[in-house]
Design an enzyme around this catalytic site. Structure first.
Site, PDB file in Angstrom:
ATOM      1  N   ALA A  48      11.962  31.463 -49.965  1.00  0.00           N
ATOM      2  CA  ALA A  48      11.630  32.822 -49.524  1.00  0.00           C
ATOM      3  C   ALA A  48      10.364  33.326 -50.209  1.00  0.00           C
ATOM      4  O   ALA A  48       9.446  33.841 -49.560  1.00  0.00           O
ATOM      5  CB  ALA A  48      12.795  33.766 -49.798  1.00  0.00           C
ATOM      6  N   SER A  74      17.674  27.529 -55.977  1.00  0.00           N
ATOM      7  CA  SER A  74      18.631  26.943 -55.039  1.00  0.00           C
ATOM      8  C   SER A  74      17.957  26.118 -53.956  1.00  0.00           C
ATOM      9  O   SER A  74      18.521  25.125 -53.484  1.00  0.00           O
ATOM     10  CB  SER A  74      19.471  28.049 -54.403  1.00  0.00           C
ATOM     11  OG  SER A  74      20.319  28.647 -55.353  1.00  0.00           O
ATOM     12  N   GLN A  79      20.589  20.328 -49.668  1.00  0.00           N
ATOM     13  CA  GLN A  79      20.578  18.959 -49.169  1.00  0.00           C
ATOM     14  C   GLN A  79      20.497  18.892 -47.648  1.00  0.00           C
ATOM     15  O   GLN A  79      19.729  18.135 -47.079  1.00  0.00           O
ATOM     16  CB  GLN A  79      21.839  18.221 -49.651  1.00  0.00           C
ATOM     17  CG  GLN A  79      21.897  18.027 -51.149  1.00  0.00           C
ATOM     18  CD  GLN A  79      23.203  17.374 -51.588  1.00  0.00           C
ATOM     19  OE1 GLN A  79      24.151  17.264 -50.823  1.00  0.00           O
ATOM     20  NE2 GLN A  79      23.257  16.959 -52.840  1.00  0.00           N
ATOM     21  N   GLU A 150      26.102  19.976 -38.230  1.00  0.00           N
ATOM     22  CA  GLU A 150      26.943  20.429 -39.329  1.00  0.00           C
ATOM     23  C   GLU A 150      27.985  21.406 -38.813  1.00  0.00           C
ATOM     24  O   GLU A 150      28.004  21.763 -37.626  1.00  0.00           O
ATOM     25  CB  GLU A 150      26.082  21.061 -40.425  1.00  0.00           C
ATOM     26  CG  GLU A 150      25.123  20.077 -41.072  1.00  0.00           C
ATOM     27  CD  GLU A 150      24.332  20.678 -42.209  1.00  0.00           C
ATOM     28  OE1 GLU A 150      24.335  21.913 -42.365  1.00  0.00           O
ATOM     29  OE2 GLU A 150      23.697  19.911 -42.952  1.00  0.00           O
ATOM     30  N   ASP A 252      20.013  38.703 -59.796  1.00  0.00           N
ATOM     31  CA  ASP A 252      19.070  39.648 -60.404  1.00  0.00           C
ATOM     32  C   ASP A 252      18.514  40.652 -59.395  1.00  0.00           C
ATOM     33  O   ASP A 252      18.471  41.858 -59.656  1.00  0.00           O
ATOM     34  CB  ASP A 252      17.913  38.884 -61.057  1.00  0.00           C
ATOM     35  CG  ASP A 252      18.388  37.876 -62.083  1.00  0.00           C
ATOM     36  OD1 ASP A 252      19.397  38.150 -62.751  1.00  0.00           O
ATOM     37  OD2 ASP A 252      17.758  36.811 -62.209  1.00  0.00           O
ATOM     38  N   HIS A 273      31.340  26.404 -50.989  1.00  0.00           N
ATOM     39  CA  HIS A 273      31.080  25.136 -50.316  1.00  0.00           C
ATOM     40  C   HIS A 273      32.293  24.233 -50.512  1.00  0.00           C
ATOM     41  O   HIS A 273      32.804  24.107 -51.632  1.00  0.00           O
ATOM     42  CB  HIS A 273      29.834  24.453 -50.884  1.00  0.00           C
ATOM     43  CG  HIS A 273      29.289  23.380 -49.992  1.00  0.00           C
ATOM     44  ND1 HIS A 273      29.917  22.169 -49.837  1.00  0.00           N
ATOM     45  CD2 HIS A 273      28.187  23.331 -49.202  1.00  0.00           C
ATOM     46  CE1 HIS A 273      29.221  21.423 -48.994  1.00  0.00           C
ATOM     47  NE2 HIS A 273      28.172  22.115 -48.589  1.00  0.00           N
ATOM     48  N   ARG A 319      32.754  26.563 -42.879  1.00  0.00           N
ATOM     49  CA  ARG A 319      33.017  26.273 -44.286  1.00  0.00           C
ATOM     50  C   ARG A 319      34.190  27.052 -44.867  1.00  0.00           C
ATOM     51  O   ARG A 319      34.894  26.565 -45.737  1.00  0.00           O
ATOM     52  CB  ARG A 319      31.753  26.551 -45.104  1.00  0.00           C
ATOM     53  CG  ARG A 319      30.664  25.538 -44.853  1.00  0.00           C
ATOM     54  CD  ARG A 319      29.391  25.870 -45.602  1.00  0.00           C
ATOM     55  NE  ARG A 319      28.382  24.840 -45.380  1.00  0.00           N
ATOM     56  CZ  ARG A 319      27.168  24.888 -45.873  1.00  0.00           C
ATOM     57  NH1 ARG A 319      26.777  25.928 -46.594  1.00  0.00           N
ATOM     58  NH2 ARG A 319      26.308  23.922 -45.639  1.00  0.00           N
ATOM     59  N   HIS A 380      28.994  28.960 -53.539  1.00  0.00           N
ATOM     60  CA  HIS A 380      27.790  28.322 -53.003  1.00  0.00           C
ATOM     61  C   HIS A 380      26.752  29.298 -52.457  1.00  0.00           C
ATOM     62  O   HIS A 380      25.552  29.103 -52.658  1.00  0.00           O
ATOM     63  CB  HIS A 380      28.200  27.352 -51.899  1.00  0.00           C
ATOM     64  CG  HIS A 380      27.074  26.579 -51.286  1.00  0.00           C
ATOM     65  ND1 HIS A 380      26.272  25.729 -52.025  1.00  0.00           N
ATOM     66  CD2 HIS A 380      26.615  26.527 -50.012  1.00  0.00           C
ATOM     67  CE1 HIS A 380      25.371  25.181 -51.237  1.00  0.00           C
ATOM     68  NE2 HIS A 380      25.546  25.653 -50.013  1.00  0.00           N
ATOM     69  N   ARG A 415      28.517  32.371 -43.375  1.00  0.00           N
ATOM     70  CA  ARG A 415      27.233  31.740 -43.037  1.00  0.00           C
ATOM     71  C   ARG A 415      27.463  30.390 -42.367  1.00  0.00           C
ATOM     72  O   ARG A 415      28.168  29.535 -42.894  1.00  0.00           O
ATOM     73  CB  ARG A 415      26.406  31.534 -44.303  1.00  0.00           C
ATOM     74  CG  ARG A 415      25.094  30.798 -44.064  1.00  0.00           C
ATOM     75  CD  ARG A 415      24.358  30.580 -45.371  1.00  0.00           C
ATOM     76  NE  ARG A 415      24.995  29.591 -46.206  1.00  0.00           N
ATOM     77  CZ  ARG A 415      24.590  28.316 -46.316  1.00  0.00           C
ATOM     78  NH1 ARG A 415      23.552  27.901 -45.619  1.00  0.00           N
ATOM     79  NH2 ARG A 415      25.206  27.491 -47.114  1.00  0.00           N
ATOM     80  N   LEU A 421      18.101  28.669 -44.902  1.00  0.00           N
ATOM     81  CA  LEU A 421      16.672  28.419 -45.061  1.00  0.00           C
ATOM     82  C   LEU A 421      15.892  28.980 -43.871  1.00  0.00           C
ATOM     83  O   LEU A 421      14.773  29.486 -44.031  1.00  0.00           O
ATOM     84  CB  LEU A 421      16.398  26.923 -45.213  1.00  0.00           C
ATOM     85  CG  LEU A 421      16.692  26.328 -46.597  1.00  0.00           C
ATOM     86  CD1 LEU A 421      16.551  24.804 -46.578  1.00  0.00           C
ATOM     87  CD2 LEU A 421      15.769  26.926 -47.642  1.00  0.00           C
TER      88      LEU A 421
END
Length: 572
Positions: A48, A74, A79, A150, A252, A273, A319, A380, A415, A421
C-alpha cells in the site's frame, strides 16, 4: 517487539513473539532543531505504502516511514497471490458475486465492483514495475500467465509468483522506490502519534498536519510535517498469541487514527488463516491457501478427511468456515494440529508451484511431496479498520488510509482470499489521484509544538511493558479468538481496561520506546475489537459467538465505533 525461540511446549505452534529483546543503553534524545517537511508523508512500507509512493507525481516531496527495513511487513510474507479478472472465461460480475458471498452480507456492493473493475489495470501496473508473475504459455485465455484458485473463488483468477507473490511484489516495489529522487526513506522509524491542528497554538481548521516519529537509532522523537499523511501501517494481528504476521503488525495506524478522532468499523472481524505450519522452529510460517486450490486435503491425525462434513465446498470453503472446522476438530479430539496433504499430486507439480513451502518444510524434515503438513489456525488479517471514503480519505482532512489499516467496505464479514493486495493497490491509486487533485489547494502546514519530554524520565521497571504485552496476547487468544462468548468478551474487556490504565500511566511518566508504542497501540486495538464483538449479537462471517450462533438478517450493517473526539467531515 522481538523474542528469542521459546519452548514449543509453552507455545504450541505458530506463535508470534512474546517477550522483547531490548537494546541496552538507550541514548537520551535531544531536542529536534527543525521539523522535517514533506508534501506527502506515508506511514508504512508494504504494498500500500510503496505503490502510493511510486504513483505520486515526481515533483512532490515524499517521505516513507518504515518501522524496520523497508520491505519488512506483511506484503513480504504473502504467498498466494492477487485476485483479478484476467481469464477470458472469467467475468467482473463473477468476481463481484464471489466477494459478496464471502463477505456474508456486509460488503459494500458499490465498493466491491469499483475495486474489481480496477483489478486488471493494477496487475498491468505491477507488470510494468517489473513484477515477474508465474507464466503458463499454454494458457492462451490468460495472456500466458498461470492463474490459481483459492477459497471462495469460482474461477481461477489468482495471479501469483510461484508461492512467494508478496516477496516478488515487495522487492520489486522497493527497488523502484529506492530509485526515486523525490522520495526520502526513513527506515528504523516508528510513528508515535499523528499531529493535528490541536497541536498548533490558536484556532485553525481541524486537519492532520503530520506525525511525531521516533528514530529508533537515536531515541529522538522528531516532527514530520506534511500537507497529506497516509496510513499504510498494516493490520493488528500481533494482538493475538498465534499469528502468521510479522512483528510489525501492531495496529499502529488504526490506533493513531482512533486517537485523532477517526471512526473505525468492523473490528470484530479478525480473520484466522486456517493453515499455519505447526512446528517449534517455524514461527509464523504460512501454508498458502493455494495448496488447497490445487487439491490439498485437510486430514485428522488418523488420516480422515473432515472438511466435507462442514461445507459442500470442502477445503475450498471461505477461510472462516475452514478455520472454525479445524478449531472444532482440534478441540473435539484434543489434538495439537491437523494435517494438510498434497502428496497425491505429482511431485514435480508440487515442487514447481510451491518451491518456498517445499524447501522450508524440507529444512524441518517434512517432504510435502510424500508427507502431510502439520497445520493450525493463526490470526492473519484485520478485515476492519479506519473508515475511508471512495477516495481513501479518513474522517480527518489531510489523512488517508490504504491497505489493511483501512476499512473500505470490500471485505465485509470475511475477506476472500487474495483480495487484500488488490484492495491496497486500488486504494493507494485512489489516494494518489485525490492528492494530485488537491495538492495545489493545500498550503504547507504551520509550525507546531515540538515533542515535549521535559517531564519524563528513563523507565525504571520495563517489566510493566513485557508482562502486559504477554498478558494481552494470551487473553485475546483465549477470550476473543475463533469462537467467542459474551462471558469471555466481558472478561477480556476488564483485563484490557486495567492494562490500558497501567500503560497510560507508564506512557505519561517515561520516555517512549518501540515496545511501549506498540503495546499502547495493541491495547487500543484490542479494546476496539472487544467493543465491536460485544455489539454484534449474532454469528456472521469471522465473528462466531456461542451466545448467538445464528445469523440475524436485521444486523446487515457495519459495526461503527465513534471516538469522543470525532468531528463530522465537511468537505476538504
Amino acid at each position: 517487539m522481538t523474542t528469542p525461540n521459546l519452548d514449543p511446549s509453552d507455545l504450541g505452534a505458530c506463535s508470534g513473539p512474546l517477550m522483547p529483546v531490548r537494546s541496552p543503553n538507550v541514548k537520551v534524545p535531544t531536542m529536534q532543531a527543525t521539523p522535517h517537511r514533506h508534501d506527502v508523508l506515508i506511514l508504512g512500507s508494504g504494498a500500500a505504502g510503496l505503490s502510493l509512493a511510486l504513483r505520486l507525481h515526481d515533483d512532490l516531496s515524499v517521505a516513507v516511514i518504515s518501522k524496520r527495513e523497508l520491505r519488512e511487513g506483511s506484503t513480504l510474507y504473502a504467498q498466494g497471490g492477487i485476485s483479478a479478472v484476467l481469464d477470458a472465461t472469467d467475468s467482473i460480475e463473477s468476481h463481484v458475486q464471489d466477494t459478496l458471498k464471502a463477505g456474508a452480507g456486509l460488503c459494500d456492493r458499490r465498493v466491491v465492483r469499483h475495486i474489481v473493475e480496477r483489478g486488471p489495470d493494477n496487475i498491468r501496473w505491477l507488470l510494468d514495475q517489473g513484477v515477474e508473475f508465474t507464466r503458463d504459455e499454454a494458457s492462451a485465455s490468460t495472456g500466458g500467465y498461470h492463474l490459481t484458485r483459492e477459497g471462495g473463488h469460482t474461477h481461477r483468477r489468482v495471479i501469483h509468483a510461484a508461492d512467494a507473490t508478496g516477496r516478488a511484489v515487495a522487492t520489486t516495489l522497493e527497488a523502484q522506490v529506492r530509485g526515486k529522487p523525490n522520495t526520502t526513506l526513513f527506515e528504523q522509524h516508528i510513528a508515535v502519534d499523528l499531529i493535528t491542528s490541536k497541536h498548533r497554538p490558536g484556532k485553525t481548521n481541524h486537519r492532520c498536519l503530520g506525525a511525531y516519529i521516533l528514530d529508533l537509532g537515536t531515541g529522538q522523537v522528531e516532527v514530520h510535517l506534511a500537507r497529506f499523511v497516509v496510513l499504510a501501517t498494516g493490520g493488528a494481528n500481533k494482538v493475538y498469541l498465534y499469528t502468521s504476521n510479522p512483528d510489525v503488525s501492531t495496529g499502529d495506524g488504526i490506533a493513531m487514527a482512533w486517537r485523532a478522532g477517526c471512526r473505525v468499523a468492523n473490528m470484530e472481524f479478525m480473520q484466522f488463516h486456517p493453515t499455519c505450519l505447526y512446528h517449534p522452529e517455524a514461527r509464523s510460517f504460512l501454508i498458502t491457501e493455494a495448496l488447497r486450490g490445487e487439491g490439498a486435503r485437510l486430514l485428522l491425525p488418523d488420516g480422515e478427511r473432515f472438511m466435507p462434513r462442514f461445507d459442500p465446498r470442502a477445503e475450498l470453503a471461505p477461510r472462516d468456515i475452514v478455520a472454525r472446522a479445524i478449531d472444532h476438530e482440534m478441540k473435539r479430539l484434543g489434538t495439537a494440529c491437523v494435517y494438510l496433504d498434497i502428496s497425491h499430486r505429482p511431485a514435480d507439480f508440487v515442487i514447481e508451484h510451491f518451491p518456498t513451502i517445499h524447501q522450508r518444510c524440507l529444512e524441518l524434515g517434512i517432504d510435502i511431496t510424500t508427507d502431510p503438513i502439520p497445520v493450525v489456525p493463526a490470526a492473519h488479517y484485520t478485515c476492519g479498520g479506519v473508515m475511508v471514503d471512495e477516495r481513501a480519505r479518513t474522517d480527518l482532512p489531510g489523512l488517508y488510509a490504504s491497505g489493511e489499516t483501512a476499512y473500505t467496505g470490500l471485505h465485509g464479514a470475511n475477506r476472500m482470499a487474495s483480495n487484500s493486495l488488490l484492495e491496497c493497490l486500488v486504494y493507494s491509486e485512489l489516494a494518489a489521484e485525490d492528492i494530485a487533485r488537491l495538492m495545489n489547494d493545500i498550503p504547507e502546514p504551520p509550525e507546531v509544538q515540538p515533542w515535549d519530554e521535559s517531564r519524563v524520565t528513563e523507565p525504571d521497571e520495563e517489566v510493566v511493558v513485557t508482562h502486559n504485552w504477554d498478558e494481552l496476547r494470551r487473553f485475546m487468544w483465549d477470550y476473543v479468538g475463533i469462537v467467542r462468548t459474551n462471558k469471555r468478551l466481558r472478561r477480556a474487556k476488564r483485563r484490557a481496561d486495567l492494562l490500558q490504565q497501567e500503560v497510560i500511566e507508564y506512557y505519561s511518566r517515561f520516555r517512549v520506546s518501540n515496545d511501549l508504542i506498540e503495546l499502547r497501540n495493541l491495547l487500543e486495538v484490542a479494546d476496539l475489537i472487544i467493543q465491536s464483538a460485544l455489539r454484534r449479537r449474532e454469528s456472521r462471517g469471522l465473528h462466531y459467538t456461542l451466545d448467538f450462533p445464528d445469523k440475524d438478517a436485521t444486523q446487515r450493517t457495519p459495526t461503527i465505533l465513534i471516538p469522543d473526539s470525532y468531528r463530522p467531515r465537511h468537505g476538504d
